[in-house]
Scaffold this active site. Structure first.
Site, PDB file in Angstrom:
ATOM      1  CD  GLU A   1      -1.028 -12.382  -1.452  1.00 29.30           C
ATOM      2  OE1 GLU A   1      -0.929 -13.265  -0.599  1.00 29.30           O
ATOM      3  OE2 GLU A   1      -1.190 -11.192  -1.162  1.00 29.30           O
TER       4      GLU A   1
ATOM      5  CG  ASP B   1      -0.195  -6.674   4.902  1.00 27.59           C
ATOM      6  OD1 ASP B   1       0.715  -6.868   5.737  1.00 27.59           O
ATOM      7  OD2 ASP B   1      -0.015  -6.802   3.679  1.00 27.59           O
TER       8      ASP B   1
HETATM    9  P1  ADP Z   1       0.779  -6.100  -2.739  1.00 30.17           P
HETATM   10  O1  ADP Z   1      -0.327  -6.979  -2.250  1.00 30.17           O
HETATM   11  O2  ADP Z   1       1.514  -6.672  -3.884  1.00 30.17           O
HETATM   12  O3  ADP Z   1       1.661  -5.606  -1.624  1.00 30.17           O
HETATM   13  P2  ADP Z   1       0.011  -3.307  -3.011  1.00 30.17           P
HETATM   14  O4  ADP Z   1      -1.398  -2.806  -3.135  1.00 30.17           O
HETATM   15  O5  ADP Z   1       0.706  -3.040  -1.732  1.00 30.17           O
HETATM   16  O6  ADP Z   1       0.003  -4.844  -3.375  1.00 30.17           O
HETATM   17  O7  ADP Z   1       0.843  -2.692  -4.200  1.00 30.17           O
HETATM   18  C1  ADP Z   1       2.197  -2.993  -4.395  1.00 30.17           C
HETATM   19  C2  ADP Z   1       3.016  -1.738  -4.614  1.00 30.17           C
HETATM   20  O8  ADP Z   1       2.527  -1.031  -5.746  1.00 30.17           O
HETATM   21  C3  ADP Z   1       2.923  -0.773  -3.470  1.00 30.17           C
HETATM   22  O9  ADP Z   1       3.891  -1.022  -2.514  1.00 30.17           O
HETATM   23  C4  ADP Z   1       3.141   0.559  -4.133  1.00 30.17           C
HETATM   24  O10 ADP Z   1       4.522   0.829  -4.289  1.00 30.17           O
HETATM   25  C5  ADP Z   1       2.546   0.344  -5.510  1.00 30.17           C
HETATM   26  N1  ADP Z   1       1.180   0.863  -5.556  1.00 30.17           N
HETATM   27  C6  ADP Z   1       0.028   0.176  -5.322  1.00 30.17           C
HETATM   28  N2  ADP Z   1      -1.047   0.956  -5.465  1.00 30.17           N
HETATM   29  C7  ADP Z   1      -0.586   2.187  -5.819  1.00 30.17           C
HETATM   30  C8  ADP Z   1      -1.205   3.437  -6.117  1.00 30.17           C
HETATM   31  N3  ADP Z   1      -2.515   3.578  -6.094  1.00 30.17           N
HETATM   32  N4  ADP Z   1      -0.409   4.468  -6.439  1.00 30.17           N
HETATM   33  C9  ADP Z   1       0.926   4.328  -6.465  1.00 30.17           C
HETATM   34  N5  ADP Z   1       1.571   3.198  -6.201  1.00 30.17           N
HETATM   35  C10 ADP Z   1       0.838   2.117  -5.881  1.00 30.17           C
HETATM   36 MN    MN Z   2       1.581  -4.158  -0.194  1.00 27.44          MN
END
Ligand code: ADP
Ligand code: MN
Length: 517
Positions: free
Chosen positions: A265, A406
Site C-alpha cells: 500500500e 495493525d
Molecule cells: P506499510 O503500510 O507499508 O507497512 P509502514 O508505515 O509500516 O508502511 O512503513 C514501511 C516500512 O518503512 C517500515 O516497516 C519501516 O521499516 C519503514 N519506515 C516507515 N516509516 C519510517 C520512519 N518514519 N522512519 C524510519 N523508517 C520508517
Molecule cells: Mn507496516
C-alpha cells in the site's frame, strides 16, 4: 449533446487530421495564449517563497530526486534528463491539447453540429488532475474529525411509517443509490458531485455510464501501462515524482536518497531535510517519505477500517476513490499528531501533500531503525521493550482515543533503546464498530511476541486487553472472550442506531470509552 464524434469515428492515422498537425508543433513559436506554461506547473507557493534561495542552489542537488529509484551516485545526469524530458513532455502535451482546443473552437464556431478532436488529445482527460482535487500544503495541527458525532443510518430496508413508508426499491432511493455507486468507478473517472446535488440516476443511465466507465478504465490503463513501463521505478508514478521534485525544489528536502521499503500500500523513502519556509517549523535532519500508492486495488480490502469510522463516514460516501487514498495519508497524519501530543515515541509529521506524507526518520545516517521482529534484544532490553509497549498501548487508548489496529513486531521499531510506533493510517477510535476486535488482535500479537521472546511477566492476550481498555471481561477462553467483545461492540452500535449517538459513557469528546455500564 451537440458534438458529433467525427474524430472518434476515424482512427488517428486514417485521415489527414487537423490541418496544423502536419507542421512541427515546436516549429512556429506562438507566444500568444498558452493556457498552461511550465512556470504554472511549477509555481507552488512554497517554491515561490524560496525561489531566490533556490536559484543559487547547485543543479545536481535538485537533480538527485529525479532519478527513478532515487539513488544518488552515477547516472545523475541521465536521470535528470529523464525528469526534465518528462516535464517537457507533459508541458508539450498540454500545449498541444490547448492548441487542439483552439482549433476545434475555430472550426466549430457557432455551428449547431460540431466536431470533436477529443481522440487526438495527448493528455487523456482522466490523467489530468482536476483542480478540486488539489489539497495544498496541509496544516497538521487541526484534526477535523475529532469533534464529529456519529450519525444514524437505518439498518432495516425501509424508512418512514404507515403509508409514508419508503422501501429500498423506491425510484428516488434507487436513483440516489445509483449516483452513490458511481464512486466505485475507476479513480480517474470524473463523476462530479452527483451526491451533493442530489442527483438521481435511473438504472438505464447508470448502466450506460458504468459501461462507459469500464471501457475508459481499460483505455486509460493501456495508456498508463505505456507510461509506467518507460520509467525505472514503477512504484512512483510521474505525478508523485513531480510532487517530490517540488518538495526538493522548494528547499524543504535536501535530497531524496533511496527507498527504505516497498509495501503493498505504500512506498517509503529516506530523505535529508532541508530548510523550512516558516520560522516556527523545524524540518528534521532526516525524513521518511511515505507515498501511499494510488492504485486502488490494494486499498479495497481496507475499506472496513474507514467505512465504519464515524469520523470519516460523511466524507467517505461522497468521495471518489482517489480522494479516499489521500484520506489514508491524512488519517496517518492526524493519528501521528495525536500520538505526538501524548508523548508516544513515533515519527513527527513534517508535511502532508496529497498522498505523500513526510515525517521524521526513525534511524540514523540513512539506516532505518530495525523492526522489533528483526532485532535481537538482551533479555533485559526485551523486558524493557515489553513494559514500554504496554504503556504505549494504554496511552494510545486512553490519551489518544485510538486503537492501532495493525500492531505487531512489524510496526514497532527499536531505536535509541526505545520502542517506536509507526504505521497508523489504519488506526481507529475504540468506538469504531470493530475497534475492540482490532484491539484484541493487537493484544494477541503483542502478547505472543513477548511471551515467545521470553518475557515471563508478559500478560496474556486477554489480560493485556483488559489492562489496555480498562474493561473487565472475565471469560477465561478465547472464544467466549471474543464473543463478549462482539457483544459490547453491538451494544454500542445499537445505541448509536437508536439514539444517534454513542453511549453516554463514551460521548465526552476525546475520552476513551468505558463500557462498564
Ligand atoms: P506499510 O503500510 O507499508 O507497512 P509502514 O508505515 O509500516 O508502511 O512503513 C514501511 C516500512 O518503512 C517500515 O516497516 C519501516 O521499516 C519503514 N519506515 C516507515 N516509516 C519510517 C520512519 N518514519 N522512519 C524510519 N523508517 C520508517
Ligand atoms: Mn507496516
Amino acid at each position: 449533446m451537440d458534438s458529433v464524434g467525427v474524430a472518434a469515428a476515424a482512427p488517428p492515422d486514417a485521415g489527414p487530421g487537423p490541418a496544423w498537425q502536419s507542421k512541427c508543433p515546436w516549429g512556429a513559436p506562438n507566444t500568444t495564449s498558452i493556457s498552461c506554461s511550465l512556470a504554472d506547473v511549477m509555481s507552488e507557493q512554497l517554491a515561490k517563497e524560496l525561489q531566490l534561495e533556490e536559484e543559487n542552489a547547485a543543479f545536481p542537488e535538485v537533480v538527485a530526486v529525479a532519478e527513478g529509484p532515487f539513488i544518488t551516485g552515477e547516472n545523475i545526469d541521465t536521470s535528470s534528463d529523464l525528469m526534465l524530458a518528462q516535464m517537457l513532455q507533459m508541458e508539450f502535451d498540454r500545449e498541444y491539447d490547448a492548441q487542439l482546443r483552439r482549433e476545434e473552437k475555430k472550426i466549430n464556431g457557432d455551428s449547431k453540429v460540431s466536431i470533436s478532436f477529443e481522440n487526438y488529445r495527448k493528455v487523456h482527460p482522466y490523467d489530468s488532475d482536476s483542480s478540486e482535487d488539489e489539497v495544498d500544503w496541509q496544516d497538521t495541527r487541526h484534526d477535523p474529525y475529532r469533534a464529529d458525532k456519529p450519525t444514524t443510518t437505518p439498518r432495516r430496508g425501509f424508512i418512514g411509517k404507515g403509508k409514508d413508508i419508503t422501501t429500498k426499491h423506491d425510484e428516488v432511493v434507487c436513483g440516489r443509490k445509483n449516483t452513490a455507486r458511481m464512486e466505485n468507478f475507476a479513480p480517474e473517472f470524473q463523476v462530479g458531485d452527483g451526491i451533493g446535488m442530489d442527483l438521481k440516476l435511473s438504472n438505464q443511465v447508470f448502466n450506460a455510464l458504468k459501461q462507459h466507465a469500464y471501457s475508459e478504465e481499460r483505455r486509460s490503463a493501456r495508456l498508463h501501462e505505456k507510461k509506467e513501463h518507460s520509467t525505472a521505478e514503477k512504484a512512483v508514478d510521474p505525478k508523485t515524482r513531480l510532487l517530490l521534485y517540488k518538495m526538493v525544489n522548494a528547499g524543504m528536502l535536501e535530497t531524496i536518497t533511496g527507498c527504505i521499503s516497498t509495501g503493498k500500500e505504500s512506498v517509503v523513502f529516506h530523505a535529508y531535510g532541508g530548510k523550512s519556509a516558516t520560522e516556527d517549523k523545524v524540518i528534521p535532519p532526516e525524513c521518511a517519505i511515505k507515498v501511499f500508492k494510488t492504485t486502488l486495488n490494494e486499498f479495497k480490502n481496507r475499506d472496513k477500517y474507514i467505512k465504519d469510522d464515524y469520523r470519516f463516514k460523511d466524507r467517505f460516501s461522497k468521495l471518489n476513490p482517489r480522494k479516499i487514498i489521500r484520506m489514508w495519508a491524512e488519517k496517518e497524519m492526524h493519528n501521528l499528531t495525536r500520538m505526538q501530543n501524548a508523548g508516544i515515541p513515533c515519527p513527527q509529521v513534517v508535511i502532508l501533500k496529497k498522498h505523500v506524507l513526510v515525517m521524521s526518520f526513525i534511524g540514523k545516517d540513512q539506516i532505518p531503525a530495525p523492526k522489533l521482529k528483526d532485532v535481537t534484544l538482551s533479555s533485559e532490553d526485551m523486558k524493557k521493550a515489553y513494559y514500554q509497549t504496554l504503556n504505549m498501548m494504554q496511552q494510545l487508548y486512553k490519551e489518544c482515543n485510538l486503537v492501532h489496529a495493525d500492531l505487531s513486531e512489524y510496526n514497532m521499531l527499536w531505536h535509541d533503546g526505545t520502542v517506536w510506533l509507526i504505521d497508523v493510517s489504519q488506526s481507529v477510535e475504540p468506538t469504531h464498530p470493530h475497534g475492540l476486535e482490532f484491539l484484541f488482535r493487537d493484544c494477541r500479537n503483542v502478547a505472543q511476541f513477548f511471551q515467545k521472546g521470553g518475557v515471563a511477566e508478559a500478560l496474556n492476550e486477554r489480560e493485556l486487553f483488559n489492562a489496555v481498555s480498562g474493561l473487565n471481561i472475565t471469560a477465561d477462553n478465547e472464544v467466549d472472550f471474543q464473543a463478549e467483545i462482539e457483544a459490547l461492540e453491538k451494544m454500542n452500535e445499537d445505541h448509536v442506531q437508536n439514539h444517534g449517538k454513542k453511549l453516554s459513557a463514551f460521548s465526552s469528546d476525546g475520552d476513551p470509552p468505558i463500557y462498564d455500564e
